[in-house]
Structures are given as C-alpha cells and as structure tokens.
Design an enzyme around this catalytic site. Structure first.
Site, PDB file in Angstrom:
ATOM      1  N   HIS A  11       0.829  -1.206   0.000  1.00  0.00           N
ATOM      2  CA  HIS A  11       0.000   0.000   0.000  1.00  0.00           C
ATOM      3  C   HIS A  11       0.862   1.253   0.000  1.00  0.00           C
ATOM      4  CE1 HIS A  11       0.576   1.718   4.056  1.00  0.00           C
ATOM      5  NE2 HIS A  11       0.806   0.481   4.426  1.00  0.00           N
ATOM      6  N   CYS A  12       0.291   2.347  -0.474  1.00  0.00           N
ATOM      7  CA  CYS A  12       0.918   3.669  -0.376  1.00  0.00           C
ATOM      8  C   CYS A  12      -0.076   4.581   0.333  1.00  0.00           C
ATOM      9  CB  CYS A  12       1.332   4.198  -1.745  1.00  0.00           C
ATOM     10  SG  CYS A  12      -0.018   4.394  -2.936  1.00  0.00           S
ATOM     11  N   TRP A  13      -0.035   5.874   0.067  1.00  0.00           N
ATOM     12  CA  TRP A  13      -0.918   6.792   0.780  1.00  0.00           C
ATOM     13  C   TRP A  13      -2.378   6.675   0.327  1.00  0.00           C
ATOM     14  CZ3 TRP A  13      -2.654   9.239   4.614  1.00  0.00           C
ATOM     15  CH2 TRP A  13      -3.466  10.364   4.504  1.00  0.00           C
ATOM     16  N   TYR A  43      -3.261   3.960   2.642  1.00  0.00           N
ATOM     17  CA  TYR A  43      -3.160   4.247   4.075  1.00  0.00           C
ATOM     18  C   TYR A  43      -4.244   5.228   4.527  1.00  0.00           C
ATOM     19  CZ  TYR A  43      -1.110   5.686   8.543  1.00  0.00           C
ATOM     20  OH  TYR A  43      -0.908   5.972   9.878  1.00  0.00           O
TER      21      TYR A  43
END
Length: 360
Positions: A105-107, A134
C-alpha cells in the site's frame, strides 16, 4: 502480456480483507521513510519507493508541471531500487516462511503502490493492494473508536499494581488492553522515566485500534483496561473511546498507603535523581510550591521515602478527584479491599468477586 500479469498477479482489495490477509502475509508500506516513521499499519515493513527527498521532487513536478513529467522524473529513482526491493521482499518472505504472497500500500492506493505491485507481480509474487491506501486505513482506525465495547476497568490509587493485575488477567486468557504499554508510558509525571520514546499520537491510535478490533472479534466479550486519565504522557486516548471507559464499571482496589509507597519506591527509587527532580518540577503548579520544595529537598538528602510520600499524597488526591468525577459513580465503582499489592492475590480476589456476582 503486462495486462495479463496485472490481472493475474495483482488484486486491489477492501480494508477488511486487507487486514485479514495481513494476519498471514507481510505488509509492505511503499510510502517515504518520513511518512512511515510518523505512523504505519502495525507490523508493516517499510519498502519506500522514494526517499524523502525524491518524493518531494516528484511531487513538485506533479503539481507544477503534469503527471507525465512526474512519472518521467520518478522512473530513474524507481529503476535503481528495483533489484534491492525484490531482494528485500524475498528475504522477509524467507524469514517469515510464508508463501510468495505480499500486501502493498501507499498513501491513497495510487501510482506508488501500483508501480511496486507491478514489479513484484512481474517477478512472480501474488500481490494484493489496498484500495484507497493508508488514507482508508486511517479512516478504519478512527471508526474503531466510534464502536461500542463492553469494558471493565481495574482501578486503584497510584502504586496499586494495576498494570501487573492486567498482566495476570491476560495470562489467564481474559481479553486485556494495556494502554500504558501501547503508549510506552506509565501514566504519571514519572511514567516516562527510563522508557523509550513514546509513539506519535497517530501511531498510538493505529496500535489501539488494532488491539480493539482483535479483542472484539476474537473474544466477543468484556475487555479489561486500567483506569487512566485521558492523557498518558504525550498521548491522548481518543475521546470517544475514553468516554466509554468513563462509563464502565471500575473495580477499585483499596490498598494501604504504606504498601503502595513501598511499591512506588521499588519502581522509581533507583531512578536518576536529576530525572525525578525534573518530573517533580513538571507538576509544580499542581503540587504547590512548598510541597515541591520539600519533595526535592528530601530527595537530594537521600530521604526517598519522605519525598515519595509527598508525591503519593498528591496523586491520591488527584486520582480521587478523577474517580468520582464520573456519572453514576456510586453504581459503577466496586471497591475491593486488598492488604498488599501482590498482583496474583489481587487477581484472585477479583475473580472471586466476579464469580460471586455472576452467581447472584
């Protein structure tokens, strides 16, 4: 061919499914080191696509020029990390002895996670990405504090050994959450002596939400906590959850002053005097000028007992105020007379009371 790999090797999933799979497979957070350090999903591994500086450069090009230029700027940064990233994932999978399945995952679930997911999928891993990234996880965290829980509180004046009682209950498979353990602080002005740095507020919330979710879904029963003020060192218990704590039954262990004083001396008596003095000064306004002066003077004269007596008297008054500043206090505070701070004996007293109450 690339489309085929993306369909077969990468699947974007909802937060609940993501967290469920995270129980068996490693989570890789591809945000920058600074973002990860601020807070992250508990037990996630940092696998940054960009350094802090690289992220700033790419972000600037995205905002000031366009998406295409940002991608062109990002690709050389990505290229030099491809092999190290694969090797890092391989090593962690080897250590965890898990099948070649990873969560990424990223932001926001955008280009960073898509790029890393493509790479890992191309190499042969089954990859799951988090829809919304996130940001969605943080929404999930905050939602946990809005839920209704059945709580029981272990209460008692400072030095009663409440944390040790919680640990006893945990050993006997009662669902327990140790807020002070999560906050890395023992709750008073002296609670941070000789402890590591506290987590950020956001990280504390992530950890607490994870434990609440696990206790509620695994046990589906009463969760036991220690009586706390809303603030633990630099950390605040989320207000919605704290409000539930204040309405929960409090099993108050009434332990003699001398017993508790001995417990406090055992815990803090050997701490560096300079740190104790600094802690006393932090509560000077509430403690009062004369009491502060006397507590410090006794400490400097190596009269630890008299110094701590002054401090314990202050905390007893503060705790009494907090205890009785509750709605329906007479109905929710159950007093248990305990002669010592022995956690094993006191947990037995508690369980005897619970059995009696259950039969009644």
């Amino acid at each position: 061919m690339l489309v085929h790999l993306q369909v077969m090797g990468i699947e974007a999933i909802h937060i609940e499914t993501f967290l469920s799979l995270a129980q068996q497979h490693p989570v890789f957070d591809v945000r920058s080191p600074a973002e990860f350090e601020l807070a992250h999903i508990p037990n996630a591994f940092s696998l940054p696509l960009f350094s802090n500086e690289e992220r700033a450069i790419v972000g600037t090009h995205y905002k000031q020029i366009n998406k295409q230029q940002a991608i062109k700027t990002a690709l050389p940064f990505f290229a030099q990390k491809m092999v190290p990233m694969i090797e890092t994932v391989e090593q962690i999978l080897k250590t965890n002895k898990q099948p070649p399945t990873v969560l990424v995952h990223c932001w926001r679930g955008g280009m960073r996670s898509a790029g890393v997911a493509w790479l890992l999928s191309l190499y042969g891993f089954q990859v799951y990405t988090l829809q919304g990234g996130y940001k969605v996880y943080r929404q999930w965290v905050l939602q946990q504090f809005e839920k209704k829980y059945v709580l029981n509180i272990i209460g008692g004046y400072t030095g009663s050994g409440k944390t040790k009682m919680l640990q006893q209950l945990a050993q006997q498979n009662y669902p327990v959450i140790d807020l002070e353990e999560i906050a890395i602080h023992k709750g008073s002005a002296f609670g941070g002596l000789d402890t590591p740095v506290q987590p950020t507020q956001e990280m504390f919330e992530n950890l607490l939400a994870t434990q609440l979710y696990a206790r509620a879904t695994t046990y589906n029963s009463i969760i036991w906590l220690e009586d706390e003020s809303q603030r633990i060192g630099n950390i605040n218990i989320p207000i919605r959850f704290f409000e539930q704590m204040r309405l929960a039954p409090v099993y108050f262990f009434n332990i003699p002053f001398e017993e508790r004083l001995n417990e406090i001396m055992h815990i803090y008596g050997n701490a560096p005097k300079e740190k104790i003095v600094n802690a006393i000064i932090r509560i000077k306004k509430r403690l009062g000028g004369l009491a502060t002066k006397n507590a410090i003077n006794f400490l400097l004269e190596d009269n630890i007992k008299e110094s701590f007596t002054i401090l314990l008297q202050y905390y007893d008054k503060a705790y009494t105020k907090g205890l009785y500043n509750r709605v329906n206090v007479e109905q929710i505070v159950i007093k248990i007379e305990a002669p010592t701070t022995n956690a094993s004996n006191n947990s037995q007293l508690l369980q005897s009371l619970l059995k009696t109450s259950h039969h009644e």
